[in-house]
Design a protein around this motif. Structure first.
Motif, PDB file in Angstrom:
ATOM      1  N   PRO A   1       0.822  -1.219   0.000  1.00 31.98           N
ATOM      2  CA  PRO A   1       0.000   0.000   0.000  1.00 31.98           C
ATOM      3  C   PRO A   1       0.853   1.265   0.000  1.00 31.98           C
ATOM      4  O   PRO A   1       0.346   2.358  -0.217  1.00 31.98           O
ATOM      5  N   TRP A   2       2.169   1.096   0.263  1.00 33.69           N
ATOM      6  CA  TRP A   2       3.054   2.251   0.350  1.00 33.69           C
ATOM      7  C   TRP A   2       3.560   2.638  -1.040  1.00 33.69           C
ATOM      8  O   TRP A   2       3.925   1.787  -1.842  1.00 33.69           O
ATOM      9  N   ARG A   3       3.597   3.909  -1.323  1.00 31.36           N
ATOM     10  CA  ARG A   3       4.159   4.390  -2.585  1.00 31.36           C
ATOM     11  C   ARG A   3       5.624   4.744  -2.353  1.00 31.36           C
ATOM     12  O   ARG A   3       5.977   5.878  -2.068  1.00 31.36           O
ATOM     13  N   ILE A   4       6.465   3.732  -2.460  1.00 27.14           N
ATOM     14  CA  ILE A   4       7.909   3.904  -2.279  1.00 27.14           C
ATOM     15  C   ILE A   4       8.578   3.647  -3.623  1.00 27.14           C
ATOM     16  O   ILE A   4       8.447   2.571  -4.193  1.00 27.14           O
ATOM     17  N   ASP A   5       9.266   4.624  -4.117  1.00 28.48           N
ATOM     18  CA  ASP A   5       9.921   4.504  -5.423  1.00 28.48           C
ATOM     19  C   ASP A   5      11.367   4.959  -5.274  1.00 28.48           C
ATOM     20  O   ASP A   5      11.682   6.142  -5.361  1.00 28.48           O
ATOM     21  N   ASN A   6      12.237   4.023  -4.972  1.00 26.21           N
ATOM     22  CA  ASN A   6      13.661   4.334  -4.878  1.00 26.21           C
ATOM     23  C   ASN A   6      14.456   3.102  -5.283  1.00 26.21           C
ATOM     24  O   ASN A   6      13.885   2.061  -5.594  1.00 26.21           O
ATOM     25  N   ASN A   7      15.747   3.224  -5.269  1.00 28.14           N
ATOM     26  CA  ASN A   7      16.579   2.072  -5.615  1.00 28.14           C
ATOM     27  C   ASN A   7      17.344   1.590  -4.386  1.00 28.14           C
ATOM     28  O   ASN A   7      18.496   1.186  -4.471  1.00 28.14           O
ATOM     29  N   CYS A   8      16.672   1.660  -3.227  1.00 33.33           N
ATOM     30  CA  CYS A   8      17.261   1.131  -2.002  1.00 33.33           C
ATOM     31  C   CYS A   8      17.155  -0.397  -2.062  1.00 33.33           C
ATOM     32  O   CYS A   8      16.093  -0.966  -1.834  1.00 33.33           O
ATOM     33  N   ILE A   9      18.252  -1.035  -2.413  1.00 32.20           N
ATOM     34  CA  ILE A   9      18.274  -2.493  -2.569  1.00 32.20           C
ATOM     35  C   ILE A   9      18.510  -3.143  -1.209  1.00 32.20           C
ATOM     36  O   ILE A   9      19.397  -2.742  -0.453  1.00 32.20           O
ATOM     37  N   ALA A  10      17.699  -4.142  -0.895  1.00 33.13           N
ATOM     38  CA  ALA A  10      17.823  -4.844   0.384  1.00 33.13           C
ATOM     39  C   ALA A  10      17.728  -6.344   0.162  1.00 33.13           C
ATOM     40  O   ALA A  10      16.977  -6.819  -0.691  1.00 33.13           O
ATOM     41  N   GLN A  11      18.504  -7.082   0.937  1.00 34.35           N
ATOM     42  CA  GLN A  11      18.445  -8.551   0.943  1.00 34.35           C
ATOM     43  C   GLN A  11      18.317  -9.034   2.378  1.00 34.35           C
ATOM     44  O   GLN A  11      19.108  -8.631   3.238  1.00 34.35           O
ATOM     45  N   LEU A  12      17.351  -9.888   2.632  1.00 36.67           N
ATOM     46  CA  LEU A  12      17.280 -10.556   3.924  1.00 36.67           C
ATOM     47  C   LEU A  12      18.042 -11.869   3.804  1.00 36.67           C
ATOM     48  O   LEU A  12      17.632 -12.766   3.057  1.00 36.67           O
ATOM     49  N   VAL A  13      19.133 -11.973   4.521  1.00 33.38           N
ATOM     50  CA  VAL A  13      19.971 -13.172   4.469  1.00 33.38           C
ATOM     51  C   VAL A  13      19.780 -13.951   5.758  1.00 33.38           C
ATOM     52  O   VAL A  13      19.970 -13.422   6.859  1.00 33.38           O
ATOM     53  N   THR A  14      19.373 -15.204   5.623  1.00 36.79           N
ATOM     54  CA  THR A  14      19.215 -16.080   6.778  1.00 36.79           C
ATOM     55  C   THR A  14      20.317 -17.123   6.768  1.00 36.79           C
ATOM     56  O   THR A  14      20.792 -17.535   5.711  1.00 36.79           O
ATOM     57  N   SER A  15      20.725 -17.534   7.944  1.00 36.32           N
ATOM     58  CA  SER A  15      21.711 -18.614   8.046  1.00 36.32           C
ATOM     59  C   SER A  15      21.280 -19.555   9.149  1.00 36.32           C
ATOM     60  O   SER A  15      20.553 -19.172  10.065  1.00 36.32           O
ATOM     61  N   SER A  16      21.729 -20.797   9.054  1.00 37.50           N
ATOM     62  CA  SER A  16      21.357 -21.800  10.052  1.00 37.50           C
ATOM     63  C   SER A  16      22.362 -22.935  10.006  1.00 37.50           C
ATOM     64  O   SER A  16      23.088 -23.104   9.017  1.00 37.50           O
ATOM     65  N   PRO A  17      22.415 -23.744  11.067  1.00 36.86           N
ATOM     66  CA  PRO A  17      23.351 -24.869  11.086  1.00 36.86           C
ATOM     67  C   PRO A  17      22.981 -25.998  10.131  1.00 36.86           C
ATOM     68  O   PRO A  17      23.780 -26.907   9.921  1.00 36.86           O
ATOM     69  N   VAL A  18      21.772 -25.949   9.550  1.00 38.86           N
ATOM     70  CA  VAL A  18      21.376 -26.987   8.603  1.00 38.86           C
ATOM     71  C   VAL A  18      21.453 -26.515   7.160  1.00 38.86           C
ATOM     72  O   VAL A  18      21.123 -27.262   6.245  1.00 38.86           O
ATOM     73  N   ALA A  19      21.893 -25.268   6.950  1.00 35.91           N
ATOM     74  CA  ALA A  19      22.111 -24.780   5.592  1.00 35.91           C
ATOM     75  C   ALA A  19      23.460 -25.301   5.094  1.00 35.91           C
ATOM     76  O   ALA A  19      24.363 -25.566   5.891  1.00 35.91           O
ATOM     77  N   PRO A  20      23.631 -25.442   3.781  1.00 37.75           N
ATOM     78  CA  PRO A  20      24.898 -25.984   3.265  1.00 37.75           C
ATOM     79  C   PRO A  20      26.111 -25.135   3.598  1.00 37.75           C
ATOM     80  O   PRO A  20      27.216 -25.639   3.739  1.00 37.75           O
ATOM     81  N   TRP A  21      25.907 -23.799   3.723  1.00 35.72           N
ATOM     82  CA  TRP A  21      27.027 -22.892   3.934  1.00 35.72           C
ATOM     83  C   TRP A  21      26.676 -21.874   5.014  1.00 35.72           C
ATOM     84  O   TRP A  21      25.504 -21.521   5.192  1.00 35.72           O
ATOM     85  N   PRO A  22      27.688 -21.354   5.719  1.00 34.61           N
ATOM     86  CA  PRO A  22      27.444 -20.281   6.696  1.00 34.61           C
ATOM     87  C   PRO A  22      27.317 -18.937   5.980  1.00 34.61           C
ATOM     88  O   PRO A  22      28.265 -18.147   5.910  1.00 34.61           O
ATOM     89  N   ASP A  23      26.141 -18.655   5.451  1.00 30.78           N
ATOM     90  CA  ASP A  23      25.933 -17.542   4.523  1.00 30.78           C
ATOM     91  C   ASP A  23      26.376 -16.187   5.064  1.00 30.78           C
ATOM     92  O   ASP A  23      27.099 -15.436   4.398  1.00 30.78           O
ATOM     93  N   ILE A  24      25.908 -15.835   6.262  1.00 31.86           N
ATOM     94  CA  ILE A  24      26.190 -14.500   6.790  1.00 31.86           C
ATOM     95  C   ILE A  24      27.682 -14.343   7.078  1.00 31.86           C
ATOM     96  O   ILE A  24      28.272 -13.295   6.797  1.00 31.86           O
ATOM     97  N   MET A  25      28.309 -15.376   7.599  1.00 29.21           N
ATOM     98  CA  MET A  25      29.747 -15.308   7.847  1.00 29.21           C
ATOM     99  C   MET A  25      30.510 -15.091   6.545  1.00 29.21           C
ATOM    100  O   MET A  25      31.431 -14.262   6.478  1.00 29.21           O
ATOM    101  N   GLN A  26      30.137 -15.799   5.502  1.00 34.04           N
ATOM    102  CA  GLN A  26      30.812 -15.629   4.213  1.00 34.04           C
ATOM    103  C   GLN A  26      30.619 -14.218   3.676  1.00 34.04           C
ATOM    104  O   GLN A  26      31.526 -13.633   3.082  1.00 34.04           O
ATOM    105  N   GLY A  27      29.430 -13.651   3.909  1.00 39.89           N
ATOM    106  CA  GLY A  27      29.187 -12.276   3.477  1.00 39.89           C
ATOM    107  C   GLY A  27      30.073 -11.291   4.214  1.00 39.89           C
ATOM    108  O   GLY A  27      30.657 -10.387   3.603  1.00 39.89           O
TER     109      GLY A  27
END
Length: 476
Positions: free
Chosen positions: A288-314
């Motif tokens: 419902p919000w009229r937001i028009d920008n190029n603010c790029i965002a990524q939600l990165v999740t990590s867990s002990p059952v994921a193949p790689w430690p994503d956030i640490m690698q980032g």
């Protein structure tokens, strides 16, 4: 009966050999492999207990089928495809691709962010958002305390459930060990779907205790969300009048496309605890919000059952690719070897690497174990700041006025390797500068570690104790 002890010895030997073979086949770092082999061989019985609790390689487990994960991600993928004129920053294209390939952390544009640096800002905003809910409320939290603030939030959720709003709550069993069951039963009785994350009960009291959901997510109607470092507890709003300083932390109120990623993260966790696939289109409504920008965002999740430690690698990639500076805040500093290597390498290369930790931790063992790592980074040129205006529980990173991140991840073994965590990475100059200001405001209330005599002139016994406790870092 004379052979009973021989039978026990043979069985024990078979168990030890089987575990050692399992450790060898995991192909871990040689130092870790040798450490576990030595523990199993020379620490009778207790070595097996330690392995069961802390040594199993959970990244090889599949606790969720790929088909179920695909179903839970389908709506988020559709919203991603519908984005127009998505322009990714060239400098961070490879980092964005890394997160996308590893955990389907899709980049979303058109986002608006409000930062909160204490509970007096965050909790009124959270309660107002709960009051605005018209369809559903999803809450995923590590600690949901049975204190005046926790009861205020639970009352607000109960009121919405009585109005016919869908309310789902996930809380961590270890994080809420001291919370009486009746606190959550009261919410269940009011019609709230409440699930505990990976309950630790005998006889399943094994490695479960070591793998906790440390995420803090709240999604309202699929169009606004909250995430960051704050749990639901009075410790964030206690002031000097109450006899103690409040915990300093950073939390965010998010509007825009990134909320679809928060929704997907919650629904994946919900499937994990409830085995219910929630995939209806209503959970991914038009914004419902009229937001028009190029603010790029990524939600990165990590867990002990994921193949790689994503956030640490980032974090490692950000440190190694930084040109000017990297400023970080963390309440606990027990870094993994890749993080320690990246920090030292960046500092030696002339990058202004600054790390802020609390002057005093809320846990003495963690504080003592941290000191040896801190002194090691200082030698390579990393600037260490000790926050002295309370306990700083904030988890932020800002780099080169172009990238920043905030979430639940501490710079320690537990967050990078054992916990279920979530961080939002932003690729936006304006947001990076705002987070830089937050860091600099905290730095103004900090002291350089080089001016703290008690740390610079620690006696031999203290330094030896720190080094011994450091051996337990992966378990703390």
């Amino acid at each position: 009966m004379i052979y009973v002890h021989w039978i026990f010895i043979v069985v024990y030997a078979i168990v030890i050999i089987s575990i050692i073979v399992t450790v060898l086949l995991d192909n871990r770092q040689p130092a870790k492999t040798m450490a576990w082999v030595m523990v199993l061989m020379f620490v009778p019985v207790f070595g097996i207990v330690l392995y069961i609790f802390f040594g199993q390689n959970t990244r090889k487990m599949r606790l969720m089928s790929q088909r179920s994960l695909d179903q839970l991600s389908k709506r988020q993928m559709l919203e991603f495809v519908e984005q127009r004129e998505l322009r990714l920053p060239e400098r961070y294209r490879s980092l964005i691709q890394l997160f996308t390939n590893q955990s389907l952390a899709l980049p979303f544009k058109d986002n608006d962010v409000e930062f909160y640096t204490d509970g007096y800002q965050f909790f009124p905003a959270l309660l107002q958002a709960i009051g605005r809910a018209r369809q559903h409320i999803h809450l995923d939290v590590y600690i949901f305390a049975d204190d005046p603030l926790g009861r205020l939030v639970s009352d607000a959720l109960i009121q919405k459930a009585r109005e016919g709003i869908e309310v789902r709550v996930i809380y961590d069993d270890v994080g809420c060990w001291r919370v009486p069951h009746k606190f959550f039963e009261r919410m269940r009785s009011a019609g709230i779907d409440v699930c505990v994350f990976m309950p630790v009960k005998f006889p399943a009291f094994t490695s479960k205790v070591n793998y906790r959901n440390h995420r803090k997510l709240c999604i309202i109607d699929g169009v606004e969300g909250f995430t960051g470092g704050m749990n639901i507890a009075m410790r964030y709003v206690k002031g000097i009048r109450g006899g103690s300083l409040p915990w300093r932390d950073t939390h965010m109120h998010l509007r825009g496309s990134i909320v679809y990623a928060l929704q997907r993260a919650f629904l994946v966790d919900w499937y994990f605890v409830d085995r219910t696939l929630v995939t209806n289109r209503c959970y991914y409504p038009p914004m419902p919000w009229r937001i028009d920008n190029n603010c790029i965002a990524q939600l990165v999740t990590s867990s002990p059952v994921a193949p790689w430690p994503d956030i640490m690698q980032g974090y490692v990639r950000i440190l190694l690719e930084a040109k000017k500076y990297v400023y970080m805040e963390t309440p606990y500093f027990l870094p993994t070897e890749p993080i320690l290597f990246a920090m030292r390498t960046a500092a030696l290369a002339g990058v202004d690497v600054r790390l802020m930790i609390p002057r005093h931790s809320d846990a003495h063992m963690l504080e003592w174990a941290s000191v040896s790592y801190v002194m090691q980074t200082v030698q390579s040129g990393v600037k260490i700041r000790l926050y002295k205006a309370g306990f700083n529980h904030s988890k932020i990173l800002v780099c080169d006025d172009e990238l920043c991140t905030c979430g639940s991840t501490n710079i320690d073994f537990r967050s990078f390797e054992n916990n279920f965590e979530a961080n939002v990475f932003f690729y936006d100059r304006q947001l990076a500068l705002r987070m830089k200001d937050i860091y600099l405001e905290d730095e103004a209330q900090s002291v350089d570690i080089n001016y703290v005599d008690e740390l610079q002139q620690r006696p031999f016994v203290r330094r030896l104790s720190e080094s011994l406790i450091r051996l337990l870092s992966p378990l703390l």
